[in-house]
Write an enzyme that holds these catalytic residues in place. Sequence first.
Site, PDB file in Angstrom:
ATOM      1  N   SER A 153      -1.597  -3.553  -6.030  1.00  0.00           N
ATOM      2  CA  SER A 153      -0.614  -3.682  -4.959  1.00  0.00           C
ATOM      3  C   SER A 153       0.827  -3.545  -5.419  1.00  0.00           C
ATOM      4  O   SER A 153       1.681  -3.116  -4.639  1.00  0.00           O
ATOM      5  CB  SER A 153      -0.786  -5.027  -4.249  1.00  0.00           C
ATOM      6  OG  SER A 153      -0.587  -6.107  -5.151  1.00  0.00           O
TER       7      SER A 153
ATOM      8  N   HIS B 158      -6.037  -2.745  -0.812  1.00  0.00           N
ATOM      9  CA  HIS B 158      -5.003  -1.751  -0.553  1.00  0.00           C
ATOM     10  C   HIS B 158      -5.559  -0.332  -0.509  1.00  0.00           C
ATOM     11  O   HIS B 158      -4.786   0.631  -0.436  1.00  0.00           O
ATOM     12  CB  HIS B 158      -3.895  -1.853  -1.603  1.00  0.00           C
ATOM     13  CG  HIS B 158      -3.029  -3.056  -1.429  1.00  0.00           C
ATOM     14  ND1 HIS B 158      -1.849  -3.039  -0.716  1.00  0.00           N
ATOM     15  CD2 HIS B 158      -3.203  -4.344  -1.847  1.00  0.00           C
ATOM     16  CE1 HIS B 158      -1.318  -4.251  -0.724  1.00  0.00           C
ATOM     17  NE2 HIS B 158      -2.126  -5.062  -1.394  1.00  0.00           N
TER      18      HIS B 158
ATOM     19  N   LYS C 293      -4.070  -4.982   5.983  1.00  0.00           N
ATOM     20  CA  LYS C 293      -3.282  -3.831   5.533  1.00  0.00           C
ATOM     21  C   LYS C 293      -3.545  -2.654   6.480  1.00  0.00           C
ATOM     22  O   LYS C 293      -2.942  -2.542   7.526  1.00  0.00           O
ATOM     23  CB  LYS C 293      -3.630  -3.463   4.083  1.00  0.00           C
ATOM     24  CG  LYS C 293      -3.697  -4.629   3.127  1.00  0.00           C
ATOM     25  CD  LYS C 293      -2.428  -5.431   3.032  1.00  0.00           C
ATOM     26  CE  LYS C 293      -2.564  -6.553   2.015  1.00  0.00           C
ATOM     27  NZ  LYS C 293      -1.505  -7.549   2.077  1.00  0.00           N
TER      28      LYS C 293
END
Length: 404
Positions: free
Chosen positions: A189, A217, A248
């Site tokens: 990240s 992610h 996300k």
Amino acid sequence: MDILAKYDGLAERRDLMLEAGANPFGLRMEKVLSPTEALVNGRRTLLVGTNNYLGLTFDPHCIAAGVKALQEQGTGTTGSRIANGSYALHEALEEAIARFLKRKSAIVWPTGYQANLGMIAGLAGPGDTILLDADSHSSIYDGCRLSGATLVRFRHNDPADLDKRLARLRRQGAAENGALLVIVEGIYSMLGDIAPLPEFVEVKDRHGAFLLVDEAHSLGVMGVCGRGVAEAQGIEAGVDFLAGTFSKSLGAIGGFGVSDHPHFERLRYCSRPYMFTASASPASIATVIAAIERIEQEPGLIKQLWRNAEALHSGLAAEGFEIAAPVSPVVAVKLPDERLAVAFWNALLQAGIYVNLAVPPGTPNNSCLMRCSVSAAHTPEQIQGVVRTFVEVREALDASAPAS
């Protein structure tokens, strides 16, 4: 001694940051206008630090699904699934995420953080050994501590170092006395670098270990179908467990774990974060199901995201900025020190650009970063504007710097 005196050093450091301008870790958005814009300090501000990779937070289909669930099933569940039972929506989401990721079983948690706590502390325990990439997220480290397993760190994205440490553990008899669990992330990240999963799979198979990949992610971001790094690198069958978050690319909140392991369902009775946390609200669950449907129905979202990521990465690199990793939806610009990083972040915000300020100790190798996260919802003009503003800020700060 005052119980909070141990944080005096951090408080002094925070005060120095506040003297330089806005609070980078307590920014207030007066109103979110779209996936890419918000009002900050009364100014229309471009959001380039929210991890809203596919721009689904304002998707009409997702919003309608959430509103319908809220109206029909209320605001919350008021208890854990162990105590209060599961809503049909919980089971529908588990079926949807398992189908999407092509796995036999799935379990969902109220947050991504709890998914890592629950997966890791459910899979490993005293007598087991966890081998952890040194740059892993805090939730992964906390899951390791909660598990009670022996923790061994290996160098970031280094299969050879993992191999060496597994070989040593096997010589010491660790594999005979307990299980070996390797944990890595798909996309990291902070820097945006990507794990070499085929090499990790080869190493863990040779030593009889299990592999857990956190795709927080990379879910909805990598692979033709958006199943993550494991799909993109053609190694899904070699990954034993996947974990991730809905906060996300799916634009909601919650977390998941999936696996083909025949006894994976046992985690429901062996994972404290699952057993003792109120389950996710109907509206949140419904929006996640709708977001998965959007990814399945519109693969062009992923392609647009990568066009934007490549444009920002190449644009900043062409202007001489040092980018921390090859192209990914996380584009982290390195700066030489914290003082300049804080000044740079404030100047970007004053110019109408919000990115993440990332400084030690929360960054790999004590890096100071302007961390950008790209969205499929960003327009080409917005991406170009970000590059232009970075250049303008650098020139302004260079002009204001005292002569050496």
